[in-house]
Motif scaffolding. Structure first.
Motif, PDB file in Angstrom:
ATOM      1  N   CYS A   1       0.844  -1.194   0.000  1.00  0.00           N
ATOM      2  CA  CYS A   1       0.000   0.000   0.000  1.00  0.00           C
ATOM      3  C   CYS A   1       0.883   1.248   0.000  1.00  0.00           C
ATOM      4  CB  CYS A   1      -0.946  -0.019   1.200  1.00  0.00           C
ATOM      5  SG  CYS A   1      -2.579   0.680   0.838  1.00  0.00           S
TER       6      CYS A   1
ATOM      7  N   PHE B   1      -9.473   2.245   4.196  1.00  0.00           N
ATOM      8  CA  PHE B   1      -8.247   1.841   4.897  1.00  0.00           C
ATOM      9  C   PHE B   1      -7.778   2.992   5.786  1.00  0.00           C
ATOM     10  CE2 PHE B   1      -6.401  -1.554   1.770  1.00  0.00           C
ATOM     11  CZ  PHE B   1      -7.477  -2.359   2.075  1.00  0.00           C
TER      12      PHE B   1
ATOM     13  N   TRP C   1      -2.265   2.170   7.079  1.00  0.00           N
ATOM     14  CA  TRP C   1      -2.373   0.754   6.709  1.00  0.00           C
ATOM     15  C   TRP C   1      -1.001   0.216   6.262  1.00  0.00           C
ATOM     16  CZ3 TRP C   1      -1.453  -2.675   2.825  1.00  0.00           C
ATOM     17  CH2 TRP C   1      -2.101  -3.913   2.919  1.00  0.00           C
TER      18      TRP C   1
ATOM     19  N   LEU D   1     -11.830  -1.415   9.522  1.00  0.00           N
ATOM     20  CA  LEU D   1     -11.922  -0.444   8.436  1.00  0.00           C
ATOM     21  C   LEU D   1     -12.220   0.913   9.064  1.00  0.00           C
ATOM     22  CD1 LEU D   1     -14.017  -2.469   5.813  1.00  0.00           C
ATOM     23  CD2 LEU D   1     -11.570  -1.929   5.704  1.00  0.00           C
TER      24      LEU D   1
END
Ligand code: FES
Ligand SMILES: [Fe+2]
Length: 421
Positions: free
Chosen positions: A210, A223, A227, A282
């Motif tokens: 990411c 996210f 993350w 989340l």
């Protein structure tokens, strides 16, 4: 003159030499992504030897339902037979080899070859072969079977005569995480096929980090901004976001415990069926991949009583990743088309009783990942162009790309292991 049966470049030795040039923690040499001979070896040593994710039970719910996928020049049909069992076959007629099924999904009474009408039952038996002499051994002319393994509703095939046996160990770990999402009681709400202009390894590598997530504005709603970063990697400006993430993590762990859902991170990326499994919160309401984190499907999966279960992320090597929320599951299969083309098939699964237009809206359900997939396809295409450029030299991975290194190390190990067999 001696005739050899293998093209010298298809001998894996030169690929092993090429892999030897890669320092640990660096990207692969350009030829690994752009040379057709490497691709042929990848097909032979990875795609025809490893367990490949092909779809879920929701894609073949009824007797006679099938899905077909191509792995290079090989094609496989997964079919639910008349007794409700799932089978996988080579998509090749036993007469003169014609491709049998040409659609990616469908439903058949029997499989009838379009060429001379040899007809096979859904369990693969040859039922009918016009004008074949009575002496012909019909019983030996059924469709060739392919290994098939279902893991809590996820379907994997393996073309090898002897598939990697560790799928049994992996299934034992993975199934309890996925089972509460009850894939056997889901239906396909949407499916997209996107051909990325890149080698399959670039598609997978892009998925394993990411570091580039700034390029995903829609996904960043879901996210947490930190993350994938370990505590010591969190920059000061994101400290408050990280604290929020840690609190959400504690809350999700408690909720999972209350429901008896396994929570712990399990990562075993080095084995033949390399996998990673993690439930994590989340952002926003913490329920789903919507702009504010609220659920996208009114009817929750299975018997889940709590919508706020974050994301169960599952990744299996070489070709799949999954996100399971309380309200829906998204499956992703990466399938090689050519050395520089990869099909990404994305499937959104919702409860079988969820009603479109009432419980969910397909455009909203799919918005985040449709946008994210397009963005990823653009990143992969740019990378393919660059790694095929003579000016490319493998570069060092960042700390946030540990899983890319793990993926590349897995690829390296499989090529070496399979080349030695
Ligand atoms: S090739 Fe299928 S019936 Fe002849
Ligand atoms: Fe991405």
């Amino acid at each position: 003159m001696t005739l050899t049966t293998t093209t010298p470049r298809l001998d894996a030795g030169w690929l092993l030499d090429l892999l030897d040039t890669r320092p640990r923690g660096h990207s692969l040499p350009g030829a690994c992504y752009s040379d057709p001979a490497v691709h042929e070896l990848d097909l032979r040593l990875i795609w025809q030897r490893q367990w490949i994710f092909v779809g879920s039970v929701a894609e073949v719910p009824e007797e006679g339902d099938f899905l077909s996928i191509d792995l290079g020049s090989a094609s496989v049909v997964v079919l639910r037979d008349d007794d409700g069992r799932l089978q996988a076959f080579r998509n090749v007629c036993r007469h003169r080899g014609s491709r049998l099924v040409t659609e990616s999904h469908g439903c058949v009474g029997n499989i009838v070859c379009g060429y001379h009408h040899w007809t096979y039952a859904t369990d693969g038996r040859l039922l009918h072969a016009p004008q074949l002499p009575p002496t012909a051994e019909r019983a030996a002319l059924g469709l060739r079977t392919v290994h098939l393994r279902e893991v809590a509703g996820l379907l994997f095939v393996c073309l090898a005569a002897e598939p990697p046996g560790d799928i049994e160990d992996v299934a034992r770990v993975v199934a309890p995480y996925v089972a509460p999402h009850a894939l056997d009681r889901t239906k396909v709400a949407a499916q997209t096929d996107l051909v990325e202009h890149g080698n399959w390894k670039l598609t997978m590598e892009n998925n394993r980090e990411c570091y580039h997530c700034d390029g995903h504005p829609e996904l960043l709603c879901s996210f947490f901004p930190t993350w994938g970063l370990a505590d010591h990697q969190v920059p000061e400006r994101l400290r408050a976001d990280h604290d929020r993430y840690l609190l959400a993590q504690v809350d999700l762990e408690r909720r999972s415990e209350d429901l008896g859902l396994p929570y712990a991170l399990v990562e075993d990326l080095g084995r033949p069926v390399g996998f990673r499994l993690h439930r994590e919160p989340l952002d926003g309401a913490g329920e789903s991949f919507s702009p504010d984190g609220t659920r996208l499907v009114g009817r929750l999966l299975g018997d889940l009583p709590d919508a706020r279960l974050g994301r169960l992320g599952l990744h299996t090597q070489p070709n799949a990743w999954f996100h399971a929320q309380a309200d829906h599951v998204v499956t992703f299969a990466a399938l090689p088309v050519s050395v520089d083309r990869t099909l990404v098939r994305t499937t959104w699964l919702v409860h079988e009783d969820a009603v479109e237009g009432v419980d969910y809206d397909v455009a909203s359900l799919t918005a985040t990942w449709r946008a994210t997939n397009e963005q990823d396809a653009a990143f992969v295409a740019l990378t393919q162009a660059g790694v095929a450029d003579p000016g490319y030299e493998p570069g060092p991975y960042s700390e946030a790309e540990e899983q890319v290194e793990a993926f590349v190390a897995w690829y390296d190990a499989r090529i070496r292991e399979e080349a030695a067999r």
